[in-house]
Design an enzyme around this catalytic site. Structure first.
Site, PDB file in Angstrom:
ATOM      1  N   GLY A 176     -29.132 -23.868   0.236  1.00 39.35           N
ATOM      2  CA  GLY A 176     -29.305 -24.637  -0.980  1.00 39.35           C
ATOM      3  C   GLY A 176     -28.187 -24.323  -1.962  1.00 39.35           C
ATOM      4  O   GLY A 176     -27.692 -23.193  -2.026  1.00 39.35           O
ATOM      5  N   CYS A 177     -27.787 -25.317  -2.753  1.00 41.27           N
ATOM      6  CA  CYS A 177     -26.649 -25.118  -3.649  1.00 41.27           C
ATOM      7  C   CYS A 177     -26.950 -24.098  -4.741  1.00 41.27           C
ATOM      8  O   CYS A 177     -26.145 -23.188  -5.006  1.00 41.27           O
ATOM      9  CB  CYS A 177     -26.196 -26.444  -4.240  1.00 41.27           C
ATOM     10  SG  CYS A 177     -27.485 -27.391  -5.076  1.00 41.27           S
ATOM     11  N   ASN A 178     -28.103 -24.201  -5.383  1.00 44.05           N
ATOM     12  CA  ASN A 178     -28.471 -23.222  -6.404  1.00 44.05           C
ATOM     13  C   ASN A 178     -28.652 -21.840  -5.786  1.00 44.05           C
ATOM     14  O   ASN A 178     -28.258 -20.821  -6.366  1.00 44.05           O
ATOM     15  CB  ASN A 178     -29.756 -23.642  -7.108  1.00 44.05           C
ATOM     16  CG  ASN A 178     -29.604 -24.912  -7.913  1.00 44.05           C
ATOM     17  OD1 ASN A 178     -28.650 -25.081  -8.651  1.00 44.05           O
ATOM     18  ND2 ASN A 178     -30.552 -25.827  -7.764  1.00 44.05           N
TER      19      ASN A 178
ATOM     20  N   ALA B 272     -25.268 -20.128  -5.297  1.00 44.99           N
ATOM     21  CA  ALA B 272     -24.651 -19.589  -6.509  1.00 44.99           C
ATOM     22  C   ALA B 272     -25.308 -18.281  -6.931  1.00 44.99           C
ATOM     23  O   ALA B 272     -24.623 -17.303  -7.273  1.00 44.99           O
ATOM     24  CB  ALA B 272     -24.733 -20.621  -7.627  1.00 44.99           C
TER      25      ALA B 272
END
Length: 348
Positions: free
Chosen positions: A152-154, A157
């Site tokens: 997942g992108c979040n 990060a």
């Protein structure tokens, strides 16, 4: 050798970014394109992909996707698990990369709690830089994998911001607080009132507040792999008026006696040899990484010495999704990890 790649969800943001990267990859070629309800020439949906403008988009069917060396699926959460099983049955030699969440979580209970449906089998997690305290490295796991769950992108990060502290023993991963500024492409192409320009421009909009965001168990799973005791964290994403990018500000409690030099050493050691995760001398911004497969990270011990603050900037569609998928696929195929990817962003 050239691998033919079929793509489901080809008309969405993630699917479009995958196609852009495949077109720049010397060892991959685009095969069948599929979507849920969109049909016709791709240029109707992805006008920026001029080299693929006339290619037809077909309905999403396992038989179509399985007729390739690689299938990449950009489908809604909870839907790809069913079709991946069909592709595996039709073509056991097919590599499959799932851009959705269906195969990310190792815990069926976590999946059912956050997604509300039956869990699919977990796959190799598509983050080559994932820190692992025990066992084989994530790259070793990917090298022997045919099925990859893109992160997942979040989650990417926050994981990249926090894992060096956990791996180095500066933190146990508990009581982490993460606030993320997220570009609107992270919300997908669905037509919803709160995604209209009239609502979004000039406004920051929090969502999934109060520990409800589905990336929380994914982040916790990653930090446990690094040696932490993480079960949950305070996590609040905020949509901000930019098209792409994530800026994660992560506050992490540290052990008593931790020094500023300890923080510098932990983060420098974690990413010294990485191509796509770099320690930034300046505080990272999303503009620094736009269009690239680079994550920029910087961490500092807070003034009171009780916590550290780590900031990570990524392009949510590249390092956060499609770039991570291609990077992990390169590892699985035995290709150079950076094949078809760039560390350079675009500016302005």
């Amino acid at each position: 050798m050239t691998w033919k790649v079929s793509v489901a969800g080809a008309t969405g943001y993630a699917g479009g970014e995958v196609l852009r990267l495949i077109e720049a990859h010397p060892d991959l070629e685009v095969g069948a394109l599929c979507a849920g309800t969109s049909t016709g020439a791709l240029e109707q949906y992805q006008p920026h992909l001029r080299s693929l403008a006339e290619q037809e988009v077909q309905p999403t069917e396992a038989e179509v996707l399985a007729d390739a060396d690689i299938a990449i699926l950009g489908l809604p959460h909870g839907t790809s698990g069913r079709i991946t099983a069909q592709i595996q049955s039709l073509n056991p030699q097919c590599y499959i990369v799932d851009l959705g969440a269906d195969h990310r979580l190792e815990s069926a209970a976590d999946w059912e709690s956050f997604y509300g449906s039956e869990a699919a089998a977990p796959w190799a997690y598509g983050m080559p830089e994932l820190a692992r305290a025990q066992g084989p490295s994530q790259r070793e796991i990917l090298r022997r994998s045919r099925y990859i769950a893109s992160p997942g992108c979040n989650a990417s990060a926050v994981t990249l911001a926090a894992q060096p502290a956990v791996k180095a023993g500066l933190a146990d991963g508990a009581d982490i607080v993460a606030i993320l500024s997220v570009g609107y492409s992270g919300a997908g192409k669905g037509l919803k009132p709160h995604l209209l320009a009239a609502e979004a421009l000039g406004s920051g909009a929090p969502y999934a507040v109060g520990g409800s965001h589905r990336h929380i168990p994914e982040i916790a799973q990653n930090l446990r792999a690094a040696g932490g005791t993480t079960t949950t964290l305070a996590f609040t994403p905020v949509l901000v008026p930019m098209s792409r990018g994530i800026l994660a500000t992560v506050s992490i409690p540290v052990r008593p006696g931790a020094t500023a030099d300890d923080v510098v050493d932990a983060y420098t050691s974690a990413y010294r040899s990485e191509t796509f995760v770099r320690i930034s001398q300046a505080w990272p911004t999303t503009a620094m990484v736009q269009g690239s497969n680079t994550a920029l990270v910087k961490a500092v011990l807070d003034r009171d010495g009780r916590r550290l603050t780590a900031i990570c900037a990524i392009d949510n569609l590249v390092k956060g999704t499609a770039g991570a998928a291609i990077q992990s696929l390169n590892v699985a195929l035995g290709l150079p990890e950076g094949r078809g990817l760039t560390v350079n962003g675009v500016a302005p």
